[in-house]
Design an enzyme around this catalytic site. Sequence first.
Site, PDB file in Angstrom:
ATOM      1  N   GLY A  43      11.592  13.519  -4.485  1.00 18.73           N
ATOM      2  CA  GLY A  43      11.315  13.089  -5.778  1.00 18.73           C
ATOM      3  C   GLY A  43      10.091  11.702  -6.670  1.00 18.73           C
ATOM      4  O   GLY A  43       9.537  10.575  -5.384  1.00 18.73           O
ATOM      5  N   HIS A  44       9.800  11.989  -7.638  1.00 23.84           N
ATOM      6  CA  HIS A  44       8.217  11.150  -7.768  1.00 23.84           C
ATOM      7  C   HIS A  44       8.243  11.340  -9.445  1.00 23.84           C
ATOM      8  O   HIS A  44       8.461  12.228 -10.378  1.00 23.84           O
ATOM      9  CB  HIS A  44       7.319  11.408  -6.374  1.00 23.84           C
ATOM     10  CG  HIS A  44       6.595  13.078  -7.075  1.00 23.84           C
ATOM     11  ND1 HIS A  44       7.562  14.151  -5.934  1.00 23.84           N
ATOM     12  CD2 HIS A  44       5.665  13.678  -8.343  1.00 23.84           C
ATOM     13  CE1 HIS A  44       6.511  14.913  -7.096  1.00 23.84           C
ATOM     14  NE2 HIS A  44       5.803  14.624  -7.305  1.00 23.84           N
ATOM     15  N   VAL A  45       7.155  11.060 -10.123  1.00 26.02           N
ATOM     16  CA  VAL A  45       7.342  10.864 -11.312  1.00 26.02           C
ATOM     17  C   VAL A  45       5.693  10.822 -11.272  1.00 26.02           C
ATOM     18  O   VAL A  45       4.831  10.165 -10.300  1.00 26.02           O
ATOM     19  CB  VAL A  45       7.170   9.642 -12.817  1.00 26.02           C
ATOM     20  CG1 VAL A  45       9.530   9.535 -12.169  1.00 26.02           C
ATOM     21  CG2 VAL A  45       7.142   8.108 -12.036  1.00 26.02           C
TER      22      VAL A  45
END
Length: 112
Positions: A98-100
């Site tokens: 998960g990441h932005v």
Amino acid sequence: MSSEPTNCVFCEIVAGREPARIRYLDNDLIAIVNRLTWVPVMLLVMPRRHMSQLEMWSSGIMTRLGDVAATLGCMYCPNGFRILSNFGYDGLQSQSHGHVHVIGGQFLGHYA
């Protein structure tokens, strides 16, 4: 997923086995410069512990992750930036960790 999966480049970066240009680091979060360069500023902000996009967005870490992403956006893109999150293959998510994305450094164009 809570455990470190095989072949996760972000887990390798967190473990120090792959190089990265780190822009933020604490016990729970890391922000790195993205290898992609289609805009001047492309940062990735993520939990250090491997979790899916959905797990990340559903966890309590999102408030802090959002604060870090916005702070880095203001620091590196004073004229404005976008924070993006891709979910799944159709949403162009290329990493399971998960990441932005924090992108900016130039005018990003008008919406079509």
